[in-house]
Design a protein around this motif. Structure first.
Motif, PDB file in Angstrom:
ATOM      1  N   ILE A  14      12.725  41.454  64.345  1.00 51.67           N
ATOM      2  CA  ILE A  14      13.999  42.041  64.752  1.00 51.67           C
ATOM      3  C   ILE A  14      14.990  40.949  65.103  1.00 51.67           C
ATOM      4  O   ILE A  14      14.636  39.792  65.351  1.00 51.67           O
ATOM      5  N   ASN A  62      19.922  46.632  68.231  1.00 52.64           N
ATOM      6  CA  ASN A  62      18.674  46.269  67.566  1.00 52.64           C
ATOM      7  C   ASN A  62      18.766  46.655  66.102  1.00 52.64           C
ATOM      8  O   ASN A  62      19.232  47.739  65.773  1.00 52.64           O
ATOM      9  N   PRO A  78      16.487  45.974  62.183  1.00 54.72           N
ATOM     10  CA  PRO A  78      15.427  45.278  61.456  1.00 54.72           C
ATOM     11  C   PRO A  78      16.016  44.240  60.537  1.00 54.72           C
ATOM     12  O   PRO A  78      17.142  44.364  60.073  1.00 54.72           O
TER      13      PRO A  78
END
Length: 978
Positions: free
Chosen positions: A829, A855, A857
């Motif tokens: 992340i 956040n 990916p």
């Protein structure tokens, strides 16, 4: 204390430079000869009979003292004082200002002999011209300055006390050969010619009234060969050819002549360094250090805070050559004499007004009346109710955090502030030298930058202050600063002169909050630090600077409670109880006006104690006082901002008009120009001469055209950043931290080639790798990237060259790095702080604590990729990502006195080389990655194939990628700054 050498004869022998110290005639003992060996510049005493024959013409020259020994890589230069002027006399002991120095190479006999010959010719020519002028002049000859042991000295400073007042010798101004012939004859038109052809011309009176100081003496450059009488240099050589068989760093060699010239200007023609053979000018009357025995040399009890040549004088001190260890102080020393009357005769108001106006007019002979004291009679001509006093101002600039205006601001982690100056005003009776019962008064006040971490851009006339580092770091440094002041001076009164609105208000408010916190946490028994915020510009709007009297009304009682230090017969009978600490943004112009007002207030108090009321004196203009403090302000301003002080017209005349405002506008533009172009290398020179950095700083300067501000220890900051990053980004407490490093990385993620790199923190745990981008100004994590060790596919290390514009950038052994290639997964992340962390005047304190965090990916498949994947009915492989890291240079310019001295670079901090750093990091990552990847668990590291050696960006590739515009830009910077 042992006597210092009054003169030093310098000549070149076969094995090294020979220094023959000459003491005063009062000294009975003979001083030993000193040899400085060629090459390594080792210093030793030699027998008297080993002295070479100095009877040959131009084989030696006399100096008034030694400044020190400058060592740059393999080159060594002796700095000696060749010209000086007496500016004051305290208790019969003269004080001098250095006006010219000579630099003599210690590389070989040939180089030393050539330099000595040039210096000798220059000094001999000047002495001959001065003797001719003196013999043909009908002016009064100046008195001896310094006693019978001083001969061949310069004429006293025309701005000094009245007992040394005299005209400046014609040879101190530059002129054409025709002007020189006219002036040398000194007929009936001699004085007219001298004034007409002088650099100051007829405008000296007007310049004084407008607040400008007299221009510095200028000397003619060497003329054509073969015309020794007309064209011989009257100043020591100013060009410095490289020594024969020069070897060493390319950057060091290239910048060596510029360094030597800057050193010569700094110690010599800047006229900012002062010394005394018998009086310790580094200590105030309240801080006198009495040596335990009479054999303690002067340098051992001089205050290290104001001992400016201590670092370059260290070789002589370590060798035990105390007779040559002459402490120099940077700052200002000036003196005036004046007469006061305890029973002044009554004068009609109209007559009084005419006397006041006459102080500002030019005298019939064209002399500068404003630069002289009010008519001071000789002691024998005084009435019974009159008394003659001397007033002396000594300002001492601190060696800590020393430097120039926008390159040294605020505080450092030890509590030292920029532009820190202690100003002492000494009042003594003119007959105090032979009257033991006479009282000597001393009043001390200090100035210094805001005790906060902040910077300002040099590319603006009025830049906003940018606060740096955390509130706790600022408070810790401020606490150290005021603890040091209280230990030295006692009680404290802060006078803050910045604006309460606008760009200056932010830092002023932060300063006030920190003082409030300091007082709250100091305890009930501790003495509080008083804080007075006086908005100078708002109160004195419309050039009404006389409203500073409002500040005196507020602080008058505090000044009187602090009092003065009083000495009788060299014994302190009472000591000043506290000190005023004054500051504005630069601690120059507004500070000068207020400090002169405080000093005048205390002078009136001191004289009133002795029965003299200044409000009843005939002379209410006090030009002698105003010009003394205006000269002090000019000197401090030139040392910090490279120009004279603004608002100087008010300090000199206590009047303000449009001409002074126009003068200030010109000074502002000059300061802007110097801050943009001239100050960078001068700052580097100051840091090097003070021993804050090593010779390696010139390689850094050649590469970046500037040097870093050592306000905070980078090593300590990096350690704290690693610790902070661990607390902020490692969420799983079961993860074990294995190592942390600071490395350079491209500002744009997933790239290798970048125009600029930023310093980031790399953390390695037993399961993941964290790349943390850190805000070094605010001590906070701005973003981080987490990579699982199980996803690492390849680690490549090798040459990593990002620029080819300087020799340091193309060194393949020092420019190395590694690239970590990994395949993103669900546990990888990136977290980015979405709120601004910059200083904002309108934001409430602590509003960034609950900053939102986004956040996401680490996948490169956006909406287009998702649609394409859906239509093709095939899962698209995620492309691998890269983390590029470049090792920091292992050798830094920061001087470390505890480090092992290397033969090629004394004082350099020793640590792992760049390639060693990269190999260690790569090996640790590979070891843990093998443990996290089951498919590689049974293989040996050499069989796993994670580590690969090869060029990341080779020198040839970097040269192809370096554009013409980048090379041209660096060449222009080098032309301007180096």
């Amino acid at each position: 204390m042992p006597g210092l050498a009054r003169k030093v004869v310098i000549c070149a022998a076969v094995d090294g430079l020979i220094l023959q110290p000459l003491g005063s005639k009062k000294e009975q003992r003979s001083l030993p000869l000193v040899q400085i060996k060629y090459g390594d510049a080792s210093i030793s005493a030699i027998p008297t009979d080993a002295a070479p024959d100095s009877s040959k013409p131009n084989s030696s020259f006399e100096a008034f003292g030694i400044v020190g020994l400058v060592s740059v890589f393999h080159y060594n230069y002796l700095i000696s004082i060749t010209r000086r002027q007496q500016v004051a006399q305290i208790r019969g002991l003269p004080i001098y200002v250095v006006t010219e120095v000579a630099l003599t190479p210690c590389s070989s006999q040939q180089d030393a002999s050539d330099a000595i010959a040039k210096t000798s010719v220059a000094l001999s020519t000047r002495a001959a011209d001065q003797a001719t002028d003196d013999s043909s002049s009908d002016d009064e000859a100046p008195p001896e300055s310094g006693g019978n042991d001083e001969v061949g000295d310069d004429v006293p400073d025309p701005a000094a006390a009245s007992q040394w007042s005299t005209k400046v010798s014609p040879n101190t101004t530059a002129r054409s050969s025709i002007a020189e012939d006219v002036i040398s004859r000194r007929g009936s038109y001699g004085r007219f010619a001298q004034r007409w052809f002088s650099r100051s011309g007829w405008a000296m009176d007007q310049k004084r009234i407008m607040g400008l100081s007299p221009e510095q003496a200028v000397v003619v450059e060497p003329g054509p060969e073969g015309n020794k009488n007309k064209g011989a240099a009257k100043s020591v050589p100013k060009s410095f050819p490289l020594p024969s068989e020069a070897v060493g760093s390319q950057a060091g060699i290239g910048l060596l002549p510029k360094l030597l010239r800057a050193t010569q200007i700094l110690f010599g023609s800047s006229r900012t360094f002062y010394y005394s053979y018998d009086y310790d000018i580094t200590r105030s009357l309240a801080n006198v250090k009495v040596p335990a025995t009479a054999l303690v040399p002067l340098h051992s009890h001089a205050d290290p805070l104001y001992f400016w040549n201590r670092n370059i004088m260290r070789p002589f001190i370590d060798a035990g050559m105390d007779a040559l260890a002459l402490p120099l102080m940077q700052g200002f020393v000036g003196q005036r004499s004046f007469v006061v009357d305890s029973q002044p005769p009554q004068v009609d108001s109209d007559a009084k007004d005419s006397v006041e106006m006459s102080n500002f007019g030019s005298s019939k002979d064209g002399s500068d009346r404003s630069s002289s004291p009010s008519p001071a009679k000789n002691t024998v001509d005084l009435r019974p109710s009159e008394k003659k006093f001397d007033i002396t101002v000594i300002s001492r600039r601190s060696t800590k955090r020393a430097g120039l205006r926008y390159l040294r601001r605020g505080i450092d982690e030890q509590g030292n502030v920029a532009n820190s100056v202690e100003s002492e005003q000494i009042l003594s009776a003119a007959d105090a030298t032979w009257d033991p019962a006479a009282k000597v008064y001393s009043f001390v006040q200090v100035r210094g930058s805001f005790p906060l971490f902040f910077t300002q851009s040099p590319y603006s006339l009025k830049p906003a202050a940018v606060l740096q580092h955390s509130p706790d770091a600022n408070f810790a440094a401020l606490t150290k600063h005021f603890e040091g002041l209280q230990k030295r001076y006692g009680a404290l009164q802060i006078v803050n002169l910045v604006e309460k609105h606008g760009v200056e208000a932010v830092i002023g408010e932060q300063y006030e909050r920190n003082i409030q916190r300091l007082n709250e946490e100091s305890g009930s028994d501790a003495e509080k630090v008083a804080f007075e915020w006086f908005d100078f510009h708002a109160v004195c709007r419309g050039m009404k600077f006389e409203k500073v009297s409002l500040l005196l009304q507020i602080l008058g009682s505090k000044l009187e409670s602090f009092g003065s230090t009083v000495s009788v017969d060299d014994q302190v009978t009472s000591k000043q109880a506290g000190v005023l600490r004054t500051n504005c943004m630069d601690c120059l112009d507004r500070t000068n006006v207020c400090q002169s007002s405080f000093a005048k207030y205390m002078l009136d108090v001191q004289l009133k104690e002795q029965g003299f009321d200044m409000s009843l004196q005939r002379d209410q203009e006090n030009v002698w006082f105003n010009t003394l403090w205006a000269d002090n302000g000019d000197s401090i301003s030139k040392q910090y901002a490279s120009t004279g002080a603004m608002k100087g017209d008010y300090t000199r005349t206590r009047k303000r008009n449009y001409r002074g405002a126009l003068t200030d506008a010109g000074l502002s533009l000059t300061r802007l120009f110097n801050g943009m172009f001239n100050d960078f290398f001068v700052q580097t020179t100051i840091d090097f001469l003070l021993g804050n950095v090593t010779s390696f700083v010139f390689e850094e300067f050649e590469a970046n055209m500037m040097t870093k501000d050592p306000a905070m220890s980078m090593q300590k900051m990096r350690e704290q950043a690693i610790e902070l990053c661990q607390k902020r980004v490692v969420a799983d407490e079961s993860e074990e931290l294995v190592g942390g490093w600071t490395l350079l990385t491209p500002q744009v993620p997933d790239t290798v080639r970048a125009a600029s790199l930023e310093e980031a923190v790399l953390l390695l745990t037993d399961v993941a790798l964290y790349l943390c981008r850190f805000d070094w100004n605010l001590d906070k994590v701005s973003s981080f990237e987490r990579v699982s060790l199980a996803h690492i596919q390849k680690i490549k290390f090798g040459t990593y060259i990002t620029s080819t514009i300087s020799p340091a950038h193309v060194d393949e052994m020092r420019n190395v790095g590694l690239v970590i290639e990994y395949k993103p997964g669900s546990t990888d992340i990136t977290r980015v702080n979405t709120r601004s962390l910059s200083s904002n005047p309108g934001k409430a304190p602590g509003s960034d604590v609950n900053a939102e965090v986004a956040n996401r990916p680490n996948t490169s498949s956006g909406p287009a990729g998702a649609i394409a994947g859906f239509l093709s009915r095939r899962p698209q492989a995620t492309p691998p990502r890269k983390i590029a890291l470049k090792a920091l240079y292992s050798q830094t310019s920061v001087a470390d006195p505890t480090a092992t001295k290397l033969p090629n670079e004394p004082g350099a901090i020793t640590r792992l080389t760049e390639i060693q750093q990269v190999v260690v990091i790569a090996a640790e990552i590979e070891r843990l990655a093998l443990l996290s990847q089951p498919r590689l668990a049974g293989k040996k590291p050499e069989d796993a194939g994670l580590i690969e050696k090869g060029d990341i960006i080779s020198l040839a590739e970097a040269k192809r990628n370096t554009g013409l515009l980048e090379q041209l830009g660096h060449s222009i910077k080098k032309l301007v700054w180096a």
